[in-house]
Design an enzyme around this catalytic site. Structure first.
Site, PDB file in Angstrom:
ATOM      1  N   TYR A   1       0.844  -1.204   0.000  1.00 52.22           N
ATOM      2  CA  TYR A   1       0.000   0.000   0.000  1.00 52.22           C
ATOM      3  C   TYR A   1       0.873   1.245   0.000  1.00 52.22           C
ATOM      4  O   TYR A   1       1.848   1.323   0.747  1.00 52.22           O
ATOM      5  CB  TYR A   1      -0.921   0.030   1.220  1.00 52.22           C
ATOM      6  CG  TYR A   1      -2.370  -0.054   0.799  1.00 52.22           C
ATOM      7  CD1 TYR A   1      -2.983   1.042   0.188  1.00 52.22           C
ATOM      8  CD2 TYR A   1      -3.098  -1.222   0.942  1.00 52.22           C
ATOM      9  CE1 TYR A   1      -4.298   0.955  -0.245  1.00 52.22           C
ATOM     10  CE2 TYR A   1      -4.409  -1.310   0.505  1.00 52.22           C
ATOM     11  CZ  TYR A   1      -5.002  -0.210  -0.099  1.00 52.22           C
ATOM     12  OH  TYR A   1      -6.283  -0.290  -0.534  1.00 52.22           O
TER      13      TYR A   1
ATOM     14  N   GLU B   1      -0.575   4.859  -0.447  1.00 53.72           N
ATOM     15  CA  GLU B   1      -1.372   6.084  -0.632  1.00 53.72           C
ATOM     16  C   GLU B   1      -0.502   7.322  -0.515  1.00 53.72           C
ATOM     17  O   GLU B   1       0.300   7.436   0.410  1.00 53.72           O
ATOM     18  CB  GLU B   1      -2.495   6.151   0.407  1.00 53.72           C
ATOM     19  CG  GLU B   1      -3.694   5.318   0.032  1.00 53.72           C
ATOM     20  CD  GLU B   1      -4.855   5.509   1.009  1.00 53.72           C
ATOM     21  OE1 GLU B   1      -4.712   6.255   1.990  1.00 53.72           O
ATOM     22  OE2 GLU B   1      -5.901   4.884   0.781  1.00 53.72           O
TER      23      GLU B   1
ATOM     24  N   ASP C   1      -6.920  13.410 -24.964  1.00 53.34           N
ATOM     25  CA  ASP C   1      -6.986  12.014 -24.532  1.00 53.34           C
ATOM     26  C   ASP C   1      -6.298  11.176 -25.606  1.00 53.34           C
ATOM     27  O   ASP C   1      -6.863  10.935 -26.668  1.00 53.34           O
ATOM     28  CB  ASP C   1      -8.450  11.611 -24.349  1.00 53.34           C
ATOM     29  CG  ASP C   1      -8.602  10.164 -23.878  1.00 53.34           C
ATOM     30  OD1 ASP C   1      -7.620   9.397 -23.982  1.00 53.34           O
ATOM     31  OD2 ASP C   1      -9.710   9.806 -23.423  1.00 53.34           O
TER      32      ASP C   1
ATOM     33  N   THR D   1      -4.339   5.808 -21.624  1.00 54.04           N
ATOM     34  CA  THR D   1      -4.199   4.467 -21.082  1.00 54.04           C
ATOM     35  C   THR D   1      -2.777   4.015 -21.397  1.00 54.04           C
ATOM     36  O   THR D   1      -2.099   4.591 -22.253  1.00 54.04           O
ATOM     37  CB  THR D   1      -5.171   3.475 -21.748  1.00 54.04           C
ATOM     38  OG1 THR D   1      -4.979   3.543 -23.160  1.00 54.04           O
ATOM     39  CG2 THR D   1      -6.613   3.807 -21.412  1.00 54.04           C
TER      40      THR D   1
ATOM     41  N   LYS E   1      -2.784   0.252 -24.680  1.00 58.84           N
ATOM     42  CA  LYS E   1      -3.202   0.172 -26.091  1.00 58.84           C
ATOM     43  C   LYS E   1      -1.953   0.218 -26.974  1.00 58.84           C
ATOM     44  O   LYS E   1      -1.110  -0.659 -26.827  1.00 58.84           O
ATOM     45  CB  LYS E   1      -4.236   1.261 -26.372  1.00 58.84           C
ATOM     46  CG  LYS E   1      -5.496   1.054 -25.496  1.00 58.84           C
ATOM     47  CD  LYS E   1      -6.590   2.067 -25.701  1.00 58.84           C
ATOM     48  CE  LYS E   1      -7.735   1.818 -24.724  1.00 58.84           C
ATOM     49  NZ  LYS E   1      -8.773   2.862 -24.801  1.00 58.84           N
TER      50      LYS E   1
ATOM     51  N   ARG F   1      -2.478  -2.922 -18.221  1.00 60.58           N
ATOM     52  CA  ARG F   1      -3.729  -2.158 -18.092  1.00 60.58           C
ATOM     53  C   ARG F   1      -3.507  -1.100 -17.026  1.00 60.58           C
ATOM     54  O   ARG F   1      -3.176  -1.412 -15.887  1.00 60.58           O
ATOM     55  CB  ARG F   1      -4.858  -3.068 -17.609  1.00 60.58           C
ATOM     56  CG  ARG F   1      -5.331  -4.029 -18.613  1.00 60.58           C
ATOM     57  CD  ARG F   1      -6.749  -4.403 -18.342  1.00 60.58           C
ATOM     58  NE  ARG F   1      -7.614  -3.606 -19.156  1.00 60.58           N
ATOM     59  CZ  ARG F   1      -7.783  -3.807 -20.460  1.00 60.58           C
ATOM     60  NH1 ARG F   1      -7.145  -4.752 -21.096  1.00 60.58           N
ATOM     61  NH2 ARG F   1      -8.590  -3.032 -21.143  1.00 60.58           N
TER      62      ARG F   1
HETATM   63  C1  PLP Z   1      -9.779   3.212 -23.959  1.00 54.52           C
HETATM   64  C2  PLP Z   1     -10.095   4.662 -23.814  1.00 54.52           C
HETATM   65  C3  PLP Z   1     -10.384   5.229 -22.568  1.00 54.52           C
HETATM   66  C4  PLP Z   1     -10.717   4.421 -21.341  1.00 54.52           C
HETATM   67  O1  PLP Z   1      -9.833   3.545 -20.888  1.00 54.52           O
HETATM   68  P1  PLP Z   1     -10.282   2.415 -19.832  1.00 54.52           P
HETATM   69  O2  PLP Z   1      -8.936   1.973 -19.353  1.00 54.52           O
HETATM   70  O3  PLP Z   1     -11.021   1.402 -20.622  1.00 54.52           O
HETATM   71  O4  PLP Z   1     -11.102   3.067 -18.783  1.00 54.52           O
HETATM   72  C5  PLP Z   1     -10.536   6.591 -22.483  1.00 54.52           C
HETATM   73  N1  PLP Z   1     -10.422   7.364 -23.568  1.00 54.52           N
HETATM   74  C6  PLP Z   1     -10.177   6.857 -24.784  1.00 54.52           C
HETATM   75  C7  PLP Z   1     -10.066   7.776 -25.943  1.00 54.52           C
HETATM   76  C8  PLP Z   1     -10.010   5.483 -24.947  1.00 54.52           C
HETATM   77  O5  PLP Z   1      -9.797   5.003 -26.162  1.00 54.52           O
END
Ligand code: PLP
Length: 422
Positions: free
Chosen positions: A57, A59, A203, A229, A232, A238
């Site tokens: 942990y 925090e 994003d 994220t 990807k 993840r």
């Molecule tokens: C995948 C994605 C997210 C969210 O990611 P999670 O890990 O699934 O919550 C947010 N914004 C965009 C543009 C994404 O492609």
């Protein structure tokens, strides 16, 4: 690859779960994975993810923790942060968000009050739920206005973005999405945000690996904050992170902890650090280039087979295909393709007359197949298989034959992180 004692312990203690993991591993090995938000992580990333760091942990932030025993975690998280800043050329980084959606929520918490106006790309046009879509908390707790793509080009209309922003005066503007096949002009978004005095958040969840690899322009010089994220195109575990200007560092950090989250997932932090190191290597630039070259090759091939691509093609890793002229829905096509060993999404296309749960299109991309080393000639084979299945989705014999051919192709391109041999 020898799985080691930890794996043997899992097999002995919980064969049910071990067998399911092996089954998923075989599935990932033997299929053509075209879901554009997925990838194959390296053994190194897997090892960090499955480490004892999950026990701890932490925090707070390095030097200011609410738990003792941070002798290892503090330098580890600091290293991950330094790697993130260096890879993206940013002033500040935070690697604690649990996933992309919580990272985005932290941006709202940092800059908005409930009821304030947010502007994002509409979900059916390629945006993400967390950019203010009505079923998301971001569309329920905030007043959301949405922009779209143009019907004639399938691309973002920056004049429309400016018009809506001037009329609605959002406090926060999002760029980025989940089904955007074209380069995003982050500088144009930043200009609009400046004109209406809004925070500009980019994003980069889908394209972070392409940005790191130098094949997509970076939003970092233009955006107040860039969320992403890590699982990807960035090819990490993840998880999520954001980078920002120094002036926003403390309000954003406080939004993550204590605003939204408790303890960070230290095993994920370690795996993010590993992935960031991998993404800084010259080979990763090659990888990013190949992802885009493969996507363009697959797009050209499909266009040659009379498939209608939203915006006519792609600049990045993903393709959005409108199947209306093929007389099959996205769902029927996606399910038939999955049976044959090709995994992709059914997806709405802009101005889709059909419902989101049974839309007109499919979404596919090349990050995973490129991680296996597939190239242009494999994209042409994949294009042919997609065409055959979409033309005859109910032909079981055809599906079985293609599944067999796909398994054979997959054997020639071993996937990173996969060690199952039977
Ligand atoms: C995948 C994605 C997210 C969210 O990611 P999670 O890990 O699934 O919550 C947010 N914004 C965009 C543009 C994404 O492609």
């Amino acid at each position: 690859m020898n799985r080691g004692d930890a794996w043997e312990a899992l097999r002995a203690h919980d064969p049910e779960i071990a067998d399911l993991i092996l089954a998923e591993e075989r599935r990932e090995r033997d299929s053509i994975r075209l879901i554009p938000s997925e990838n194959y992580v390296s053994y190194a990333v897997l090892a960090a993810t499955g480490s004892v760091l999950t026990n701890k942990y932490s925090e707070g932030y390095a030097g200011k923790r609410y738990y003792e025993g941070q002798q290892v975690i503090d330098p580890l998280e600091t290293l991950a942060i330094e790697r993130a800043k260096s890879l993206f050329g940013a002033e500040h980084a935070n690697v604690q968000p649990y996933s992309g959606s919580p990272a985005n929520l932290a941006v709202y918490l940092a800059f908005l009050k409930p009821g304030d106006t947010v502007m994002g790309m509409s979900l059916p046009h390629g945006g993400h739920l967390s950019h203010g879509w009505n079923v998301s908390i971001t569309g329920k707790f905030f007043r959301s206005v949405q922009y779209a793509v143009r019907a004639d080009t399938g691309r973002i209309d920056y004049d429309q973005v400016r018009d809506i922003a001037k009329r609605e005066r959002p406090k926060l503007i999002w760029a980025g999405g989940t089904a955007v096949p074209r380069i995003i002009d982050f500088e144009a978004f930043a200009e609009v945000a400046r004109e209406v005095d809004a925070i500009f958040a980019a994003d980069a969840a889908h394209i972070a690996g392409l940005i790191a690899g130098g094949v997509h322009p970076s939003p970092v010089p233009y955006a107040d904050v860039v969320t992403t994220t890590t699982h990807k195109t960035l090819r990490g575990p993840r998880g999520a992170m954001f980078v920002s200007k120094e002036e926003h560092a403390s309000v954003l950090d406080r939004a993550v902890f204590p605003g939204l989250q408790g303890g960070p997932h230290n095993h994920t932090t370690a795996a993010i650090a590993v992935a960031l190191k991998e993404a800084a290597q010259p080979e990763f630039k090659e990888y990013a280039r190949a992802v885009v070259a493969n996507a363009k090759a697959l797009a050209d091939d499909l266009v040659g087979r009379d498939f209608e691509l939203v915006s006519g093609g792609t600049d990045n890793h993903l393709l959005l295909v409108d199947l209306t002229n093929k007389n099959v829905t996205g769902k029927i096509a996606a399910k038939a393709l999955d049976r044959a060993g090709i995994e992709l999404n059914y997806n709405t296309v802009p101005f889709d007359p059909r419902k989101p749960f049974d839309p007109s299109g499919i979404r596919l991309g090349t990050p995973s197949v490129t991680s296996r080393g597939m190239g242009i000639s494999e994209m042409v084979r994949i294009g042919e298989w997609i065409d055959q299945i979409v033309t005859s989705p109910n032909d079981e014999e055809l599906g079985a034959r293609i599944k067999h051919e796909i398994a054979e192709l997959c054997r020639a391109f071993p996937a990173p992180g996969i060690s199952v041999t039977d």
